[in-house]
Design an enzyme around this catalytic site. Structure first.
Site, PDB file in Angstrom:
ATOM      1  N   GLU A 264      -3.083 -46.401  43.232  1.00  0.00           N
ATOM      2  CA  GLU A 264      -3.199 -45.411  42.156  1.00  0.00           C
ATOM      3  C   GLU A 264      -1.797 -44.898  41.893  1.00  0.00           C
ATOM      4  O   GLU A 264      -1.179 -44.277  42.752  1.00  0.00           O
ATOM      5  CB  GLU A 264      -4.157 -44.294  42.557  1.00  0.00           C
ATOM      6  CG  GLU A 264      -4.541 -43.405  41.380  1.00  0.00           C
ATOM      7  CD  GLU A 264      -3.587 -42.234  41.218  1.00  0.00           C
ATOM      8  OE1 GLU A 264      -2.741 -42.295  40.300  1.00  0.00           O
ATOM      9  OE2 GLU A 264      -3.682 -41.284  41.997  1.00  0.00           O
ATOM     10  N   CYS A 298      -1.920 -36.373  39.376  1.00  0.00           N
ATOM     11  CA  CYS A 298      -2.007 -37.611  38.597  1.00  0.00           C
ATOM     12  C   CYS A 298      -3.009 -37.471  37.466  1.00  0.00           C
ATOM     13  O   CYS A 298      -2.898 -38.154  36.441  1.00  0.00           O
ATOM     14  CB  CYS A 298      -2.375 -38.779  39.508  1.00  0.00           C
ATOM     15  SG  CYS A 298      -3.892 -38.531  40.440  1.00  0.00           S
TER      16      CYS A 298
END
Length: 496
Positions: A264, A298
């Site tokens: 990720e 994020c």
């Protein structure tokens, strides 16, 4: 306090130890790595600077411990995970204190991260027992041309050694989201924590130690990425890498070889606002999504794409809420705290200055003191500005005005990122169509982007990642299928 009481053995003088073979150790290098307090910009902690030889030793221990762990009954693995979760939650204060001091996370959010992590471990233990406790039985005569002469039994088996690399912003939660699935699946685990966040991770690992996991099964290696980073990720003993962070993950994926990867790598999460949206709801979610933990997430709102017809009203509502955000030390639970490093603050400032030079409207005065940047809403941002495309990872939210839904979708999809996005509208049919058109791993409807609950699938497209997270997906990724086929001399049919 951190490094005292139950956690006293993880500290050697001023330097925190690393964990290997069920023991807390000092590195043969005799060197340490300093961890800076983002708020004070002074050294807060020190951790061991481990060597490549120590990495080799840890990997050999992990390989050996995994073999016996794979033979440990599922219920026993789950029992130990539940025990670790309880110890973690009972001792949340030292970890929360570390999070405040090494990553400037507000105190209340630091406690929440630790408690959430304990819940994740327990959930993973329960889910693992269910997933891994089931096999599959196939019969050969379901495929054309075959009689029932073959019985196929399938099960999930561990991969071996899993390397976990969490990021600074959620070092405990995004470590256990890798550790717990790996362990319940029968793997061993080597943790390389981020420098900022390492001490929090070391406290967390001690909770697993106190739970009684076998020696060598869990290791935590600290050190400089320049010295042991590539050595770890390219180590032949590693059978899977789970990484959360920035574009370093792209480099890792190119070097890792033929092993499963869970990556990720960040995003430029777009918030598309239609003209029928509830603007009070939108404004609240922009504040929550764009400014919580100073935008260092994020899944933060990274760009607002709002229809021109409602843009003025929305910007005024967001401005009013930004004015109420508190700015200051994490110990005081300020809404906006220092970003993690001077280099991060400089990068954010570069984006802001580029927008200023190109004519963006500053809804607040830009203000910075050291690593502390005051919250900033930028209106009338254009696609030729860096802030329209790059991920600031700070308390700055750009607003682009659009004249059609297609314009918003096209801007979202032109990004090299594809982690999450969100759309605000009262028309569910439009929302679904927009969601389908957005090239992101997740689309939130009428809410800001978010990771979680932790059992939800979480994945990115394009440069935002490889594979999918979430408890179930992580367990599945950290296993492989084993097939056994029973061949019968003659066809056999039940009740035949």
């Amino acid at each position: 306090m951190a490094g005292t009481g139950l956690f006293a053995e993880i500290l050697d003088g001023e330097v925190y130890k690393y964990y290997a073979d069920g023991e807390w150790k000092t590195s043969s290098s005799g060197k340490s790595v300093a961890i800076m307090n983002p708020a004070t910009r002074k050294t807060q902690y020190k951790v061991q600077a481990c060597t490549q030889e120590e990495v080799n030793a840890v990997m050999e221990l992990a390989k050996s411990a995994q073999k016996s762990w794979a033979k440990t009954p599922l219920w026993k693995r789950a029992e130990l995970l539940h025990k670790a979760a309880a110890i973690l939650k009972d001792n949340k204060a030292p970890m929360a204190e570390s999070l405040v001091k090494e990553i400037a996370k507000p105190a209340k959010d630091s406690v929440t991260e630790v408690v959430r992590s304990g819940d994740l471990i327990s959930y993973c233990a329960e889910e693992g027992v269910r997933i891994l406790g089931e096999g599959k039985f196939l019969l050969s005569d379901s495929f054309p041309g075959n009689d029932r002469t073959k019985y196929c039994l399938t099960s999930k088996i561990p991969l071996g050694v899993v390397l976990a690399i969490p990021p600074f912003n959620y070092p405990v939660n995004l470590a256990v989201s890798k550790i717990a699935p790996a362990l319940i699946a029968g793997n061993s685990l080597v943790l390389k924590p981020p420098t900022q966040g390492a001490v929090s991770c070391l406290h967390m690992v001690h909770c697993f130690h106190l739970a009684g996991f076998p020696k060598g099964l869990i290791s935590c290696i600290t050190g400089k990425g320049s010295e042991i980073g590539d050595f770890l990720t390219m180590h032949p003993a590693v059978n899977c890498i789970s990484f959360t962070g920035g574009d370093t993950g792209i480099s890792i994926s190119k070097k890792a070889g033929m092993i499963p990867l869970q990556m990720e790598l960040g995003g430029k999460d777009a918030c598309i606002v239609l003209d029928d949206a509830d603007l009070d709801l939108v404004a609240s979610n922009i504040i929550k999504g764009g400014f919580s933990y100073s935008g260092q997430r994020c899944t933060a709102v990274k760009v607002v794409l709002v229809m021109e017809s409602v843009a003025d009203e929305l910007v005024e509502k967001v401005k009013a809420k930004v004015a109420k955000l508190t700015v200051g030390p994490p110990e005081e639970n300020s809404d906006i705290t220092a970003v993690v490093s001077e280099s991060s603050a400089n990068f954010i400032e570069g984006l802001v200055m580029d927008a200023k030079e190109k004519g963006a409207t500053f809804c607040q005065e830009y203000k910075r003191e050291g690593n502390l940047i005051w919250p900033l809403l930028l209106d009338n941002v254009r696609p030729d500005m860096r802030i329209a495309w790059e991920e600031p990872f700070g308390p700055v939210v750009p607003v682009l005005r659009i004249n059609s839904v297609e314009e918003g979708i096209n801007h979202c999809n032109a990004s090299n990122f594809g982690l999450q996005g969100c759309v605000f509208t009262k028309d569910i049919n439009k929302a679904i169509l927009i969601s389908d058109a957005m090239e992101t791993g997740t689309v939130q409807i009428n809410s800001a982007p978010a990771r979680g609950p932790d059992h939800f699938p979480f994945q990115g497209l394009k440069d935002s990642g490889i594979g999918s997270q979430g408890v179930t997906n992580s367990i599945n990724l950290m296993t492989k299928v084993k097939t056994t086929v029973i061949n019968l001399p003659t066809p056999s049919y039940s009740m035949g």
